[in-house]
Design an enzyme around this catalytic site. Structure first.
Site, PDB file in Angstrom:
ATOM      1  N   ARG A 262       0.792  -1.226   0.000  1.00 46.87           N
ATOM      2  CA  ARG A 262       0.000   0.000   0.000  1.00 46.87           C
ATOM      3  C   ARG A 262       0.827   1.281   0.000  1.00 46.87           C
ATOM      4  NH1 ARG A 262      -4.937  -0.900   4.356  1.00 46.87           N
ATOM      5  NH2 ARG A 262      -5.629  -2.945   3.631  1.00 46.87           N
TER       6      ARG A 262
ATOM      7  N   HIS B  86      -7.445  -5.265  -7.998  1.00 48.21           N
ATOM      8  CA  HIS B  86      -7.325  -4.521  -6.740  1.00 48.21           C
ATOM      9  C   HIS B  86      -8.613  -4.643  -5.926  1.00 48.21           C
ATOM     10  CE1 HIS B  86      -4.857  -1.689  -4.503  1.00 48.21           C
ATOM     11  NE2 HIS B  86      -5.913  -0.909  -4.285  1.00 48.21           N
TER      12      HIS B  86
ATOM     13  N   TYR C 264     -18.890  10.699 -14.688  1.00 47.75           N
ATOM     14  CA  TYR C 264     -18.872  11.882 -15.545  1.00 47.75           C
ATOM     15  C   TYR C 264     -17.524  12.111 -16.220  1.00 47.75           C
ATOM     16  CZ  TYR C 264     -23.128  13.001 -12.939  1.00 47.75           C
ATOM     17  OH  TYR C 264     -24.367  12.962 -12.370  1.00 47.75           O
TER      18      TYR C 264
END
Length: 736
Positions: free
Chosen positions: A29, A75, A119
């Protein structure tokens, strides 16, 4: 096995599981890989976009599609985290060389969030394409995905120096990383020099790579020796300032125009901070600030009057606002063996170059295998072209044409397979000529690949040429030009004459819980003022608004506060740990008005001390200044104003020592010297400075003790002392 129970110590079980969690956080991470400069989530985003064929020349696709592929295939985490990572890769104010080209609202430098993923659209940039170049040529290892249904790259080929070029930041368990962005062309030139001079020093590399190159520009004002030390150790910090110019107006008026701000500073929050300071009257030279930014930053700063010097005005802003900020350097990365460690600049560049050599060797071997396979096929074609009639006869008459062809023409299984799959239209003279041309070209390429694999010098020559090409590709135009100016540290500016603070009497109250406030006037009773529940009056100081105050902590560090900057009003004030970076595990030893002509005796519980001039106790930074160094287990305990010519020390072992003040050295900082020799477990209980002529006032209200009363305990500095008289130990017992 179901139902199986195994006895184990709770500490062992917790330790084992916590270590597994910590390593997962570090490896998967938080820390980037030194070879491609990427964390797993970024690597998976780029690989998923490549699988979607979102190349720089292709059309855009919805980010929701990309995020869906990433979390579905590679993931297994939340879509919000993946989308935030993708958005950051597209923000030109967050990354120096964007890896994703966005279409739609991807946020702004004001701190605005990006639009929802349904969007916005995205595709890869040329930089990302360089990072992925050769991934289909066995350049890197692959591993199974979390569900074993697919595979993902362990690391990217990394033809672009992404770790240094785009930087990295992350917090793991017990470690963190913070790497600033740099200029890609400069990195490539430094790497090129390291190939030519493998033993080159960091100082030499910095002639090619002078320092960070932030996407928001600004001016780097760190001195060169600090920069060299930071890059040698992999730890340090860089001080950056906003870039500004003066714009002249009518009738001699002027304004300051800020066009670039420090990296990772939100413009809207910066303006809010300046407005708050103006409201608190902490920026007396500033009249107004306006934001006239469009796509480019333009902050207009107006002075109170035209007689103010622009440099003085900006210096007041740099000292208290984010127009000047520090960026930490902590090059903590995963090396080629996935071991986390802090690397210096030379190690980081060396690791990237070694990775490029590994990629070159693997791609060359992969290409060599493909060339040899193709040559084998072409040799088979040429063998049958000389006997086309026989080939046709065998195919027409044989039940097993493949085996018959292999036996008749000594073909391999691969050659026979391709001959059988050959189209009839290829059986012409012109095709034979083309095959011979292709064979000759492949033989030449094979020879070059074999020579490259056999010669380390040739490999580094090839890598050097690749670096030159990368520097040229990404070092030109608007994207490649250096944005952050490297400058020398500015000379200290005295603002006392420029900033006129109205002189008025103040009483500063410091509560027992560490809340501080200033109240106008003197001769005030602290007990009449309100404090937070559970808190009470502590130290009270009478001073002027123009005075500076000194705070000494038990860690031996001193902090300087301006009386004019302290919170006023009827509230409880502010925690003093907000105004000074006072560690939570340290206590306040002394709080006093800093008279620069005076001196103080600083001492520890173990009985060591020294005299320090007040001028040397002044600290310009919030982090303070270490004046009294401490040995392990010791704490600073006394800060006594130097008055008279004698010192009296009293230990918790009820022994006292009186000696001449001139036996103590005057120092600017250090461990000090032994004031009184104390046994193990004992501590210094009291410390006084007094005049032998005037005598020692031990109890308030009593007559001074003359020198005759102190003769029995008088000695030399560092002695054990004698048993303290009863008139002294009565107070000591209550204090202990």
């Amino acid at each position: 096995m179901a139902g199986h129970i195994e006895d184990t110590r709770l500490a062992d079980a917790l330790s084992e599981r916590y270590i597994a969690y910590a390593m997962s956080t570090i490896m998967a991470r938080s820390l980037p890989d030194v070879r491609d400069g990427m964390k797993p989530v970024h690597r998976r985003i780029l690989y998923a976009m490549r699988q979607l064929k979102l190349d720089p020349g292709a059309g855009f696709k919805k980010c929701a599609r990309v995020v869906g592929d990433v979390i579905g295939k590679f993931h297994p985490h939340g879509d919000a985290a993946v989308y935030e990572a993708l958005v950051r890769l597209a923000q030109d104010f967050a990354v120096r060389y964007p890896l994703v080209e966005g279409q739609g609202n991807f946020g702004s430098i004001d701190g605005d969030n990006a639009a929802a993923m349904r969007y916005t659209e995205s595709r890869l940039t040329a930089v990302a394409r360089a990072l992925l170049e050769g991934i289909e040529d066995d350049a890197v290892d692959f591993r199974p995905t979390y569900d074993n249904e697919d595979s993902e790259p362990v690391v990217l080929p990394g033809a672009f120096p992404n770790l240094l070029a785009n930087g990295a930041a992350g917090i793991a368990v017990g470690m963190a990383t913070s790497i600033p962005p740099h200029n890609a062309a400069e990195i490539c030139r430094a790497a090129r020099h390291l190939i030519d001079e493998p033993e080159a020093s960091v100082e030499t590399l910095l002639t090619f790579l002078p320092g960070p190159d932030f996407p928001t520009g600004g001016v780097l004002i760190e001195d060169r020796q600090s920069i060299i030390a930071a890059y040698e150790t992999g730890r340090g910090s860089f001080r950056t300032r906003a870039r500004w110019t003066v714009e002249q107006g009518r009738f001699g008026t002027w304004t300051v125009i800020v066009t670039e701000i420090p990296y990772q500073v939100q413009k809207s929050r910066l303006i809010e901070q300046i407005a708050e300071l103006m409201e608190q009257k902490k920026l007396p030279l500033l009249a107004d600030i306006r934001d006239e930014s469009t796509t480019d930053i333009r902050l207009v700063i107006e002075p109170k009057n035209k007689t103010v010097e622009p440099g003085i005005l900006m210096e007041t802003l740099f000292r208290v606002t984010a127009l000047e900020s520090r960026f930490s350097l902590n090059m903590n990365v995963l090396d080629a063996q996935c071991v986390p460690r802090v690397m210096g600049l030379r190690e980081v560049i060396r690791a990237w170059l070694d990775h490029r050599e590994v990629v070159l060797v693997r791609r060359s071997r992969h290409r060599l295998g493909a060339v040899e396979r193709r040559l084998e096929i072409l040799e088979g074609f040429l063998a049958v072209y000389l006997n086309l009639d026989e080939v046709i006869r065998i195919i027409r008459e044989s039940d097993e044409p493949k085996a018959a062809l292999m036996q008749a023409f000594s073909l391999s299984d691969l050659q026979a397979e391709y001959v059988l799959n050959m189209r009839l239209r290829s059986l012409r003279r012109l095709e034979e000529i083309e095959i011979r041309k292709e064979r000759d070209a492949l033989l030449k390429e094979k020879s070059g690949l074999e020579g490259l694999l056999a010669s380390e010098r040739k490999r580094w020559t090839r890598i050097g040429k690749e670096l030159d090409a990368t520097a040229k590709t990404f070092g030109e135009g608007v994207l490649g030009a250096r944005r952050t100016e490297i400058s020398v540290p500015p000379s200290p500016v005295d603002l006392s004459s420029a900033i006129q603070i109205e002189r008025e009497p103040l009483t500063v109250l410091l509560s027992r819980e560490g809340w501080v406030r200033a109240i106008k006037g003197h001769n005030l009773d602290p007990e009449t003022h309100r404090f937070k529940e559970g808190d009470a009056a502590g130290t009270s100081l009478e001073c002027q608004s123009t005075d500076r105050l000194c705070l000494m902590a038990s860690g031996g560090r001193v902090f300087t506060l301006k009386a004019a900057d302290l919170p006023r009003g009827r509230g409880f004030g502010q925690p003093i740990r907000i105004l000074a970076d006072l560690p939570q595990d340290e206590d306040i030893v002394s709080f006093l008005v800093l008279d620069e002509d005076g001196r103080h005796l600083l001492a520890t519980e173990a009985g060591r001390g020294m005299i320090v001039r007040n001028a040397d106790m002044a600290a310009e930074k919030r982090t303070g200044k270490q004046v009294l160094n401490l040995r392990e287990g010791d704490r600073a305990a006394f800060c006594v104003a130097v008055e008279g010519d004698r010192v009296l020390a009293l230990g918790s072992n009820r022994k006292a020592l009186c000696f001449a003040l001139d036996q103590l050295p005057e120092m600017t900082r250090g461990l000090g010297v032994a004031i009184q020799k104390l046994p193990v477990g004992a501590r210094l209980l009291d410390l006084r400075c007094f005049s032998a002529e005037e005598g020692l006032v031990w109890h308030t209200g009593q007559k001074p003790r003359a020198q005759n009363d102190l003769a029995v305990i008088t000695g030399k500095r560092g002695d054990q002392g004698k048993a303290a008289p009863q008139w002294m130990t009565r107070k000591a017992a209550t204090k202990a």
